[in-house]
Write an enzyme that holds these catalytic residues in place. Structure first.
Site, PDB file in Angstrom:
ATOM      1  CD  GLU A   1      -2.940   1.175   2.314  1.00 53.42           C
ATOM      2  OE1 GLU A   1      -3.241   0.094   2.848  1.00 53.42           O
ATOM      3  OE2 GLU A   1      -3.485   2.251   2.609  1.00 53.42           O
TER       4      GLU A   1
ATOM      5  NE  ARG B   1      -9.488  -0.370   8.942  1.00 50.73           N
ATOM      6  CZ  ARG B   1     -10.765  -0.406   8.568  1.00 50.73           C
ATOM      7  NH1 ARG B   1     -11.638  -1.152   9.220  1.00 50.73           N
ATOM      8  NH2 ARG B   1     -11.198   0.287   7.540  1.00 50.73           N
TER       9      ARG B   1
ATOM     10  NE  ARG C   1      -6.634 -11.097   3.784  1.00 47.84           N
ATOM     11  CZ  ARG C   1      -6.573 -12.142   2.974  1.00 47.84           C
ATOM     12  NH1 ARG C   1      -5.515 -12.914   2.986  1.00 47.84           N
ATOM     13  NH2 ARG C   1      -7.573 -12.425   2.152  1.00 47.84           N
TER      14      ARG C   1
ATOM     15  CG  PHE D   1      -5.129  -0.665   8.039  1.00 41.86           C
ATOM     16  CD1 PHE D   1      -4.079  -0.659   7.131  1.00 41.86           C
ATOM     17  CD2 PHE D   1      -5.609   0.567   8.491  1.00 41.86           C
ATOM     18  CE1 PHE D   1      -3.527   0.541   6.672  1.00 41.86           C
ATOM     19  CE2 PHE D   1      -5.068   1.768   8.044  1.00 41.86           C
ATOM     20  CZ  PHE D   1      -4.020   1.752   7.133  1.00 41.86           C
TER      21      PHE D   1
ATOM     22  CD  GLU E   1      -8.289  -4.908   5.360  1.00 46.15           C
ATOM     23  OE1 GLU E   1      -9.262  -4.211   5.026  1.00 46.15           O
ATOM     24  OE2 GLU E   1      -7.305  -4.462   5.966  1.00 46.15           O
TER      25      GLU E   1
HETATM   26  N1  MTE Z   1      -5.970 -11.729  -1.374  1.00 47.48           N
HETATM   27  C1  MTE Z   1      -4.909 -12.067  -2.119  1.00 47.48           C
HETATM   28  N2  MTE Z   1      -4.954 -13.212  -2.823  1.00 47.48           N
HETATM   29  N3  MTE Z   1      -3.796 -11.289  -2.171  1.00 47.48           N
HETATM   30  C2  MTE Z   1      -3.698 -10.125  -1.451  1.00 47.48           C
HETATM   31  O1  MTE Z   1      -2.683  -9.434  -1.513  1.00 47.48           O
HETATM   32  N4  MTE Z   1      -4.808  -8.598   0.138  1.00 47.48           N
HETATM   33  C3  MTE Z   1      -5.789  -8.493   1.212  1.00 47.48           C
HETATM   34  C4  MTE Z   1      -7.149  -8.984   0.719  1.00 47.48           C
HETATM   35  N5  MTE Z   1      -7.043 -10.250   0.073  1.00 47.48           N
HETATM   36  C5  MTE Z   1      -4.805  -9.745  -0.637  1.00 47.48           C
HETATM   37  C6  MTE Z   1      -5.945 -10.582  -0.654  1.00 47.48           C
HETATM   38  C7  MTE Z   1      -5.934  -7.153   1.724  1.00 47.48           C
HETATM   39  S1  MTE Z   1      -4.851  -6.611   2.890  1.00 47.48           S
HETATM   40  C8  MTE Z   1      -6.929  -6.335   1.314  1.00 47.48           C
HETATM   41  S2  MTE Z   1      -7.144  -4.802   1.975  1.00 47.48           S
HETATM   42  C9  MTE Z   1      -7.891  -6.739   0.283  1.00 47.48           C
HETATM   43  O2  MTE Z   1      -7.625  -8.033  -0.221  1.00 47.48           O
HETATM   44  C10 MTE Z   1      -7.818  -5.737  -0.866  1.00 47.48           C
HETATM   45  O3  MTE Z   1      -8.657  -6.072  -1.896  1.00 47.48           O
HETATM   46  P1  MTE Z   1     -10.228  -5.784  -1.879  1.00 47.48           P
HETATM   47  O4  MTE Z   1     -10.375  -4.382  -1.391  1.00 47.48           O
HETATM   48  O5  MTE Z   1     -10.605  -5.957  -3.283  1.00 47.48           O
HETATM   49  O6  MTE Z   1     -10.841  -6.764  -0.947  1.00 47.48           O
HETATM   50  N1  HPA Z   2      -7.636   0.519   5.802  1.00 43.67           N
HETATM   51  C1  HPA Z   2      -6.658   0.089   4.985  1.00 43.67           C
HETATM   52  N2  HPA Z   2      -5.813   0.876   4.407  1.00 43.67           N
HETATM   53  C2  HPA Z   2      -5.923   2.179   4.652  1.00 43.67           C
HETATM   54  C3  HPA Z   2      -6.899   2.688   5.480  1.00 43.67           C
HETATM   55  C4  HPA Z   2      -7.820   1.813   6.089  1.00 43.67           C
HETATM   56  O1  HPA Z   2      -8.721   2.197   6.835  1.00 43.67           O
HETATM   57  N3  HPA Z   2      -6.734   4.016   5.549  1.00 43.67           N
HETATM   58  C5  HPA Z   2      -5.664   4.272   4.763  1.00 43.67           C
HETATM   59  N4  HPA Z   2      -5.179   3.178   4.219  1.00 43.67           N
HETATM   60 MO1  MOS Z   3      -5.190  -4.086   3.142  1.00 43.97          MO
HETATM   61  S1  MOS Z   3      -4.057  -4.071   4.851  1.00 43.97           S
HETATM   62  O1  MOS Z   3      -6.064  -2.649   3.602  1.00 43.97           O
HETATM   63  O2  MOS Z   3      -4.042  -3.547   2.010  1.00 43.97           O
END
Ligand code: MTE
Ligand code: HPA
Ligand code: MOS
Length: 751
Positions: A226, A304, A336, A338, A706
């Site tokens: 990120e 968070r 994941r 946060f 997450e």
């Molecule tokens: N799943 C896979 N396969 N790979 C990833 O890097 N990241 C996780 C989750 N699932 C991730 C994953 C995290 S930290 C987040 S915030 C969400 O996917 C981001 O994607 P989304 O917002 O589409 O759920």
């Molecule tokens: N979640 C995950 N990533 C973020 C957030 C949050 O609330 N705010 C800024 N980056």
């Molecule tokens: Mo997920 S920790 O918000 O990339």
């Protein structure tokens, strides 16, 4: 719909940064980093390294044309250290050579002298020395001070949770190509293309429109990309800019593990008070977050942590304070959950501690205290659409808690050297970036003359299958086959000003933006169909690639309609913009309505501990999960399984160890154990709750990325219970991870 990448992934055909065909004159960069955790740089001598054949140049902070600053929230992080270093692995210089191997050899020839200072690695020491990233934050509800006297049961304790290595399969990497007029195109394995663009422009002293960031997909991000994809991308851009040649920078696994930040370790002191009938009356917690040497995303993560301090429970009196402690470790970052898994582990540990003291199952305390409609979260949001009661009921209907617990008891009666434990973990996870301004997204949808469709969004595919979901949304709105629709790379020239793909909100935000653009295109096409058929548009709809008139299929096919529209000079492109309505948060009073909605669930974990060896196996995890109306149950189940196993890894085996000099000891997969197939639960059952969904979720399909990570926590408590059955002298300590060593010590602990 199957994940669109699955075939290519298993055949090795998918393209990641290291698979991009590089042009012939490309150069390779590696970072040169600090080997001490705290100190002043006295001198640096590059001459020997520069002499090595094949070395092109070595850049330091002196070569930065713009600002040497990459801090996203707080401006406290240099791209390349100038006068001092603050953690082992902090970049000081960039070595550029004809090959990666030459660059690696050259960096070993750089001579550097430091004046070494005592590092801080411990959060308690950091707090005592007032070494903080930002002022502490506090969320309060009711009045804890006056609540304790009404609590017949009051307990205090300390909870610790460790860091966690992201271990994305694809390490950090980027490939920068200089274009004409000082412009740059960069391919980066980043969750935040706009972050790379913005920080890159700042460091290079150019404008954002000079930089085009392109992302096809990531081999995993998990939060680790990120913010922390940025420095490597900026180093590649800086080198490319300086040398006017393409430059590739892909970290080796070893460099990645010791240079990048991880999940934040936390240490927390809490106090919890309950009434005679087990209502939690008051809860106080003081979280010490180990932020590392720079802010990175820590301030957002502390937030968070506070938002989830009470997990799934209504507690009328709460005081939750978080200190983001500045230490001499690599800056920790998003991972994941946060910061939420850390505080949920605290409240669940507190409840478990109370349950142990009162000799009752934690389940009984959990159940009594669940959030109900119209309850207030400590941050002011009023509970609505809560699913906890129905989840609990569904769980009981499906798995009968009493039978389950009895079978564990029976097993323990029959077995001397293997003991079982069972635990329940409910989850309540807020969906939205906690920073309200980040909750918006855009899409760009083109319908080509032949009826095929190309979609660009701000969403980054990292394995979570968001691209597949975007195709489903477009297919759903336009009623065309999914194989007509292509997802383009995520590119800052097509979709600008993106929020990072994070906060589990990517599909909601970008999906809504796709939905809006597709609806606008549909309206246009329906209008044309009305003209062709000389009828009212109200009588027209498009269904399964055909125009329907008064619900009767006509012979006008999708591609014919598109061509007709084109010949009538209709715009077949549209952009969509979506922002989450209603949400707000006022940091001055720490109150508001930050989340679009919440995701709920419960996991029931059964483990068996081998009481001779201290090993354990996760027998089963039974999950009732609130998907809303899942738009892709298989993909969403995949997210649950992956997150669950990642969560189990965090609380059972993944142990990040730094020595007190700030040197990472667990710096390779030989010393850092992640779950493999054998440590995954033998059985994972996922039962979707027949829930209401939310209008703020895309197609009512709730965010899933997450929240299920938190289910993994259950394995910690289940293992502890099994130890207690074997060893009545065992005094549980709430310190994750629960490694086999700790289990073994627990099994044979004496009073
Ligand atoms: N799943 C896979 N396969 N790979 C990833 O890097 N990241 C996780 C989750 N699932 C991730 C994953 C995290 S930290 C987040 S915030 C969400 O996917 C981001 O994607 P989304 O917002 O589409 O759920
Ligand atoms: N979640 C995950 N990533 C973020 C957030 C949050 O609330 N705010 C800024 N980056
Ligand atoms: Mo997920 S920790 O918000 O990339």
């Amino acid at each position: 719909m199957k994940n669109i990448d699955s075939n290519n992934h298993v055949q090795g055909k998918s393209i990641f940064i290291d698979d991009i065909t590089v042009s012939q004159n490309s150069l390779y960069a590696v970072p040169f980093c600090s080997t001490i955790a705290n100190g002043k740089i006295l001198s640096i001598n590059l001459s020997e390294a520069l002499k090595l054949v094949g070395v092109i140049d070595i850049f330091t902070h002196n070569d930065i044309p713009g600002e040497n600053q990459i801090g996203a929230i707080i401006q406290d992080e240099e791209l390349l250290a100038e006068k001092a270093v603050h953690f082992i692995g902090q970049p000081i210089a960039i070595v550029v050579a004809e090959t990666e191997l030459i660059a690696i050899k050259a960096r070993e020839l750089i001579q550097i002298d430091y004046d070494e200072l005592e590092p801080i690695t411990d959060v308690r020491i950091a707090k005592k020395k007032n070494s903080l990233i930002a002022p502490p934050r506090k969320f309060e509800l009711g009045n804890t001070d006056s609540a304790w006297e009404n609590c017949p049961f009051v307990y205090t304790g300390t909870v610790k949770s460790g860091g966690q290595e992201h271990l994305y399969l694809e390490t950090q990497g980027s490939y920068a190509i200089p274009l004409e007029n000082g412009n740059i195109k960069i391919f980066s394995s980043t969750q935040g293309p706009t972050v790379v663009q913005k920080i890159g422009a700042k460091v290079l002293g150019i404008s954002m429109n000079n930089i085009e960031v392109d992302v096809t997909r990531l081999g995993g991000g998990f939060g680790g990309k990120e913010d922390q994809a940025t420095p490597w991308a900026v180093m590649a851009m800086l080198s490319a800019h300086k040398l006017n040649k393409p430059v590739k920078l892909v970290l080796s696994r070893y460099d990645d593990m010791y240079m990048t930040g991880k999940r934040h370790p936390y240490e927390t002191d809490y106090k919890i008070g309950l009434s005679e009938d087990l209502k939690i009356i008051a809860f106080e917690a003081e979280y010490l977050q180990n932020a590392g040497a720079a802010a990175d995303l820590s301030p957002a993560i502390t937030e968070r942590t506070l938002f989830h301090s009470t997990n799934s429970y209504f507690i009328p009196n709460v005081k939750a304070t978080v200190y983001s402690c500045k230490t001499n470790l690599p800056p920790n970052t998003a991972f994941r959950g946060f910061g939420a898994p850390q505080s949920i582990f605290v409240i669940e540990s507190a409840i478990k501690n109370v349950a142990n003291q009162l000799n009752i199952p934690a389940r009984e305390i959990q159940e009594i205290n669940f959030l109900k409609e119209k309850d207030e979260f400590p941050y002011g949001q009023i509970v609505s659409d809560v699913e906890l009661q129905s989840i609990w009921q569904t769980a009981h209907n499906n798995f009968n808690f009493y039978d389950l617990e009895k079978s564990v008891c029976d097993f323990n009666d029959e077995n001397d050297l293997n003991k079982r434990g069972v635990s329940f973990i409910p989850i309540t996870f807020g969906i939205s970036f906690t920073n309200t301004m980040m909750n918006h997204a855009r899409s760009l949808v083109h319908i080509y003359q032949d009826g095929s469709i190309g979609i660009s969004t701000g969403a980054v595919e990292m394995g979570q299958s968001v691209n597949t979901k975007m195709i489903q949304v477009a297919s759903n709105v336009l009623s065309v086959n999914t194989d007509r629709i292509k997802i383009e790379s995520t590119n800052t020239t097509r979709v600008a000003n993106t929020s990072p793909s994070a906060a589990s909100s990517t599909a909601d935000l970008n999906g809504k933006a796709v939905e809006i653009a597709c609806k606008a295109l549909l309206t246009r096409l329906v209008g044309i169909a009305g003209q062709i058929l000389s009828t009212e548009v109200e009588d027209i709809n498009i269904h399964n690639e055909y125009v329907f008139h008064k619900n009767k299929k006509t012979n006008i096919k999708w591609e014919e309609l598109v061509w007709e529209a084109f010949t009538r000079r209709i715009n077949l492109s549209e952009s969509g913009h979506y922002f989450t309505p209603e949400i707000n948060f006022d940091k001055n009073i720490e109150k508001g309505h930050p989340f679009a909605y919440h995701v709920y669930g419960v996991a029931i974990t059964t483990v068996t501990v081998d009481c001779l060896r201290g090993n354990y196996e996760i027998e089963s995890v039974k999950i009732i999960h609130d998907f809303g109306k899942s738009m892709n149950q298989e993909i969403d189940n995949g997210q649950i399984e992956g997150a669950l196993v990642q969560g189990i890894g965090w609380v059972t085996m993944e142990e990040i160890v730094f020595d007190d000099k700030g040197t990472l000891q667990s710096k390779a997969l030989s010393t850092y154990k992640v779950p493999d197939l054998y440590s995954a639960p033998k059985s994972i059952q996922i039962v979707p709750l027949d829930g209401r969904g939310s209008d703020k979720a895309i197609l009512k399909s709730k965010a899933v990325g997450e929240p299920p990570f938190i289910y993994g926590i259950g394995s910690f408590f289940a293992i502890q219970d099994a130890i207690s059955v074997f060893n009545p002298d065992y005094i549980p300590k709430y310190e994750a991870p629960m490694t086999p060593e700790k289990v073994l010590l627990g099994l044979y602990q004496k009073k």
